[in-house]
Design a protein around this motif. Structure first.
Motif, PDB file in Angstrom:
ATOM      1  N   LYS A 235       0.835  -1.209   0.000  1.00  0.00           N
ATOM      2  CA  LYS A 235       0.000   0.000   0.000  1.00  0.00           C
ATOM      3  C   LYS A 235       0.872   1.262   0.000  1.00  0.00           C
ATOM      4  CE  LYS A 235      -4.186   1.868   0.813  1.00  0.00           C
ATOM      5  NZ  LYS A 235      -4.111   2.795  -0.268  1.00  0.00           N
ATOM      6  N   GLN A 236       1.938   1.230   0.841  1.00  0.00           N
ATOM      7  CA  GLN A 236       2.827   2.412   0.890  1.00  0.00           C
ATOM      8  C   GLN A 236       3.475   2.647  -0.480  1.00  0.00           C
ATOM      9  OE1 GLN A 236       5.384   0.880   3.895  1.00  0.00           O
ATOM     10  NE2 GLN A 236       3.947   1.298   5.541  1.00  0.00           N
ATOM     11  N   ILE A 237       3.867   1.566  -1.122  1.00  0.00           N
ATOM     12  CA  ILE A 237       4.511   1.702  -2.446  1.00  0.00           C
ATOM     13  C   ILE A 237       3.495   2.251  -3.446  1.00  0.00           C
ATOM     14  CG2 ILE A 237       5.576   0.424  -4.369  1.00  0.00           C
ATOM     15  CD1 ILE A 237       6.853  -1.441  -2.308  1.00  0.00           C
ATOM     16  N   GLU A 238       2.286   1.709  -3.422  1.00  0.00           N
ATOM     17  CA  GLU A 238       1.255   2.167  -4.370  1.00  0.00           C
ATOM     18  C   GLU A 238       0.941   3.653  -4.168  1.00  0.00           C
ATOM     19  OE1 GLU A 238      -1.062  -2.099  -4.894  1.00  0.00           O
ATOM     20  OE2 GLU A 238      -1.928  -0.557  -3.596  1.00  0.00           O
ATOM     21  N   THR A 239       0.826   4.054  -2.917  1.00  0.00           N
ATOM     22  CA  THR A 239       0.504   5.455  -2.620  1.00  0.00           C
ATOM     23  C   THR A 239       1.611   6.375  -3.134  1.00  0.00           C
ATOM     24  OG1 THR A 239      -0.625   4.669  -0.656  1.00  0.00           O
ATOM     25  CG2 THR A 239      -0.182   7.020  -0.744  1.00  0.00           C
ATOM     26  N   LEU A 240       2.851   5.975  -2.910  1.00  0.00           N
ATOM     27  CA  LEU A 240       3.975   6.797  -3.384  1.00  0.00           C
ATOM     28  C   LEU A 240       4.007   6.865  -4.901  1.00  0.00           C
ATOM     29  CD1 LEU A 240       6.887   5.690  -1.032  1.00  0.00           C
ATOM     30  CD2 LEU A 240       6.067   8.018  -1.327  1.00  0.00           C
TER      31      LEU A 240
ATOM     32  N   TRP B 163      13.737   7.857  -6.332  1.00  0.00           N
ATOM     33  CA  TRP B 163      13.752   6.533  -5.693  1.00  0.00           C
ATOM     34  C   TRP B 163      12.971   6.551  -4.383  1.00  0.00           C
ATOM     35  CZ3 TRP B 163      15.568   2.045  -7.582  1.00  0.00           C
ATOM     36  CH2 TRP B 163      16.492   2.091  -8.639  1.00  0.00           C
ATOM     37  N   ALA B 164      12.222   5.486  -4.157  1.00  0.00           N
ATOM     38  CA  ALA B 164      11.696   5.229  -2.808  1.00  0.00           C
ATOM     39  C   ALA B 164      12.480   4.043  -2.278  1.00  0.00           C
ATOM     40  CB  ALA B 164      10.212   4.918  -2.862  1.00  0.00           C
ATOM     41  N   VAL B 165      12.998   4.183  -1.070  1.00  0.00           N
ATOM     42  CA  VAL B 165      13.899   3.164  -0.530  1.00  0.00           C
ATOM     43  C   VAL B 165      13.281   2.537   0.726  1.00  0.00           C
ATOM     44  CG1 VAL B 165      16.253   2.724   0.286  1.00  0.00           C
ATOM     45  CG2 VAL B 165      15.864   4.486  -1.446  1.00  0.00           C
ATOM     46  N   GLY B 166      13.323   1.216   0.772  1.00  0.00           N
ATOM     47  CA  GLY B 166      12.750   0.495   1.916  1.00  0.00           C
ATOM     48  C   GLY B 166      13.807  -0.206   2.725  1.00  0.00           C
ATOM     49  N   THR B 167      14.466   0.558   3.583  1.00  0.00           N
ATOM     50  CA  THR B 167      15.395  -0.041   4.551  1.00  0.00           C
ATOM     51  C   THR B 167      15.509   0.919   5.724  1.00  0.00           C
ATOM     52  OG1 THR B 167      17.443  -1.292   4.763  1.00  0.00           O
ATOM     53  CG2 THR B 167      17.621   0.809   3.570  1.00  0.00           C
ATOM     54  N   ASP B 168      16.480   0.690   6.605  1.00  0.00           N
ATOM     55  CA  ASP B 168      16.508   1.482   7.837  1.00  0.00           C
ATOM     56  C   ASP B 168      16.690   2.980   7.569  1.00  0.00           C
ATOM     57  OD1 ASP B 168      16.674   1.657  10.815  1.00  0.00           O
ATOM     58  OD2 ASP B 168      18.585   2.583  10.262  1.00  0.00           O
TER      59      ASP B 168
ATOM     60  N   ILE C 167      15.484  11.160  -3.210  1.00  0.00           N
ATOM     61  CA  ILE C 167      15.310   9.961  -2.368  1.00  0.00           C
ATOM     62  C   ILE C 167      14.109  10.125  -1.437  1.00  0.00           C
ATOM     63  CG2 ILE C 167      16.433   8.431  -0.676  1.00  0.00           C
ATOM     64  CD1 ILE C 167      17.988   8.519  -3.309  1.00  0.00           C
ATOM     65  N   HIS C 168      13.244   9.120  -1.459  1.00  0.00           N
ATOM     66  CA  HIS C 168      12.095   9.093  -0.548  1.00  0.00           C
ATOM     67  C   HIS C 168      12.197   7.844   0.307  1.00  0.00           C
ATOM     68  CE1 HIS C 168       9.924  12.217  -2.832  1.00  0.00           C
ATOM     69  NE2 HIS C 168      10.609  11.709  -3.842  1.00  0.00           N
ATOM     70  N   PHE C 169      11.647   7.927   1.491  1.00  0.00           N
ATOM     71  CA  PHE C 169      11.584   6.764   2.377  1.00  0.00           C
ATOM     72  C   PHE C 169      10.214   6.109   2.159  1.00  0.00           C
ATOM     73  CE2 PHE C 169      11.550   5.193   6.984  1.00  0.00           C
ATOM     74  CZ  PHE C 169      12.442   4.170   6.701  1.00  0.00           C
ATOM     75  N   ILE C 170      10.180   4.785   2.024  1.00  0.00           N
ATOM     76  CA  ILE C 170       8.895   4.125   1.753  1.00  0.00           C
ATOM     77  C   ILE C 170       7.877   4.401   2.864  1.00  0.00           C
ATOM     78  CG2 ILE C 170       7.778   1.853   1.740  1.00  0.00           C
ATOM     79  CD1 ILE C 170       9.687   0.921  -0.234  1.00  0.00           C
ATOM     80  N   ASN C 171       8.375   4.376   4.086  1.00  0.00           N
ATOM     81  CA  ASN C 171       7.474   4.600   5.214  1.00  0.00           C
ATOM     82  C   ASN C 171       8.136   5.588   6.188  1.00  0.00           C
ATOM     83  OD1 ASN C 171       5.957   4.532   7.506  1.00  0.00           O
ATOM     84  ND2 ASN C 171       5.997   2.308   7.767  1.00  0.00           N
ATOM     85  N   PRO C 172       7.893   6.886   5.971  1.00  0.00           N
ATOM     86  CA  PRO C 172       8.612   7.894   6.782  1.00  0.00           C
ATOM     87  C   PRO C 172       8.302   7.817   8.273  1.00  0.00           C
ATOM     88  CG  PRO C 172       7.225   8.930   5.074  1.00  0.00           C
ATOM     89  CD  PRO C 172       6.939   7.472   5.029  1.00  0.00           C
ATOM     90  N   VAL C 173       7.202   7.147   8.649  1.00  0.00           N
ATOM     91  CA  VAL C 173       6.906   7.082  10.091  1.00  0.00           C
ATOM     92  C   VAL C 173       7.318   5.742  10.712  1.00  0.00           C
ATOM     93  CG1 VAL C 173       5.048   8.805  10.046  1.00  0.00           C
ATOM     94  CG2 VAL C 173       4.494   6.390   9.654  1.00  0.00           C
TER      95      VAL C 173
END
Ligand code: 13P
Ligand code: SF4
Length: 376
Positions: free
Chosen positions: A246-251, A296-301, A318-324
């Motif tokens: 969902k986070q990826i789709e929203t971004l 880019w959206a990046v999904g790591t720490d 650069i974007h964070f996949i889940n900023p929270v």
């Protein structure tokens, strides 16, 4: 004889370090590093805080840091800014005249803690009854030295996120089935990309000692058992489990032409929804090699993603996949006060927070580690 309590008390950070400000701590760390010179090798994982990375001699992913530790034969003190299993691995790979220190002993890894040797012994007995002599154990480097030793003694190998595909391919040249622990996601994602269907994977639940289907919802049936090629330990990383499709789709909806890259500790559906996946080092390399301006959206720490945005990938968006999402709390245990304390003690000829693995465990675990390094 030193009691456990005394030993623990000796490892407690003195209050004065907590009271010193950042400028003073940086000056003291710089001074201690100068005193120690080439006797010191300071390693930092990509997830470490910026202010810690700034003092590192080398940064990298787990595989790179293990290789650097194994290669270095000169530094007397290796200060490992990372988590406990990384320091244990470095201790096993270095020579007896070298000592490894972890600035804060509370820097563990919750995923590594999801598998212990006792649970593994029980699992192995059950799995041997189910598939006698047909299984090879493979453990992610994110595991204790005791788990690595079990794997080494049973003909298996270690993997990191940087070489999981190579090692898993090797494992299938050895046995018909692989028992992969403790991260179900790295195991599932790697096996799936080798062409193994999800229906040929099972999940081992260490809490109930039960074999379940891949989805973990019902017990594995006698009809499904013969087709099972990969048995995944029911472990996970609390940081990477926070990413969702969902986070990826929203971004993707809000940012046109967005590319997505995630770490393979993310759940299978997240990896499939991304454009690419890989170790922390691969993430960095792929993004840096892409044309300037790529989004880019990046999904790591969080520490790594924030550093990519600020410093390491200045020509990319650069974007964070889940900023929270919560950061890795244990990686973040290593802070300037602990680092200053550890280095100043070393400069004064004393050691705090040394990580040692006993010789018998080391000998067994090295069998699995050496197999990995030879194949990497
Ligand atoms: P890497 O080996 O990719 O750096 O990953 C280590 C880790 O713990 C990721 O959560
Ligand atoms: Fe362990 Fe996850 Fe932290 Fe990596 S990010 S050290 S797997 S808890």
């Amino acid at each position: 004889m030193t009691s456990i309590l005394t030993a623990f008390e000796n490892q407690t950070l003195p209050q004065s370090y907590l009271e010193a400000d950042q400028q003073e701590l940086c000056a003291r760390i710089t001074r201690a590093k100068q005193t120690l010179g080439t006797d010191l090798l300071m390693l930092a994982h990509h997830y470490q805080k910026d202010e810690v990375v700034a003092f590192a001699d080398e940064t990298g992913d787990s595989l790179q840091l293990a290789q650097i530790a194994a290669k270095n034969k000169t530094a007397k003190h290796i200060v490992f800014c990372g988590v406990h299993f990384m320091a244990e691995t470095a201790d096993m790979l270095t020579d007896p005249h070298q000592q490894v220190l972890l600035p804060d002993l509370a820097a563990g890894c919750s995923m590594a803690d999801m598998a212990n040797r006792h649970q593994l012994t029980i699992a192995w007995e059950v799995l041997q009854k189910q598939w006698p002599a047909e299984i090879i154990p493979i453990t992610y480097v994110n595991s204790s030295a005791a788990v690595k030793a079990f794997v080494g003694d049973h003909g298996g190998a270690i993997v990191t996120s940087g070489n999981a595909d190579t090692i898993l391919r090797w494992a299938f040249t050895q046995k018909k089935r692989v028992f992969f622990l403790p991260d179900q996601h790295l195991g599932r994602n790697t096996a799936y990309h080798m062409g193994i269907p999800l229906a040929e994977m099972a999940l081992w639940d260490p809490l109930t000692s039960q074999l379940l289907t891949n989805a973990g919802q019902e017990p594995l049936t006698n009809e499904q058992a013969p087709d099972t090629k990969v048995i995944l330990w029911n472990g996970w990383c609390s940081v990477h489990q926070q990413f969702s499709v969902k986070q990826i789709e929203t971004l993707r909806q809000s940012i046109p032409n967005l590319s997505v890259i995630v770490h393979p500790e993310a759940p299978h559906e997240v990896v499939e929804a991304a454009d690419d996946y890989g170790s922390t080092n691969k993430i960095l390399q792929v993004v840096q090699a892409s044309p300037a301006g790529t989004k880019w959206a990046v999904g790591t720490d969080h520490n790594l993603v924030a550093r990519m945005a600020k410093q390491l990938c200045p020509t990319h968006e650069i974007h964070f996949i889940n900023p929270v999402a919560c950061a890795c709390l244990t990686m973040n245990r290593i802070k300037l006060p602990h680092l200053a304390w550890c280095l100043e003690e070393l400069a004064a000829g004393r050691s705090v927070n040394r990580i040692t693995v006993d010789p018998a465990t080391t000998a067994s675990a090295l069998k699995a580690l050496d197999r990995m390094l030879a194949l990497s």
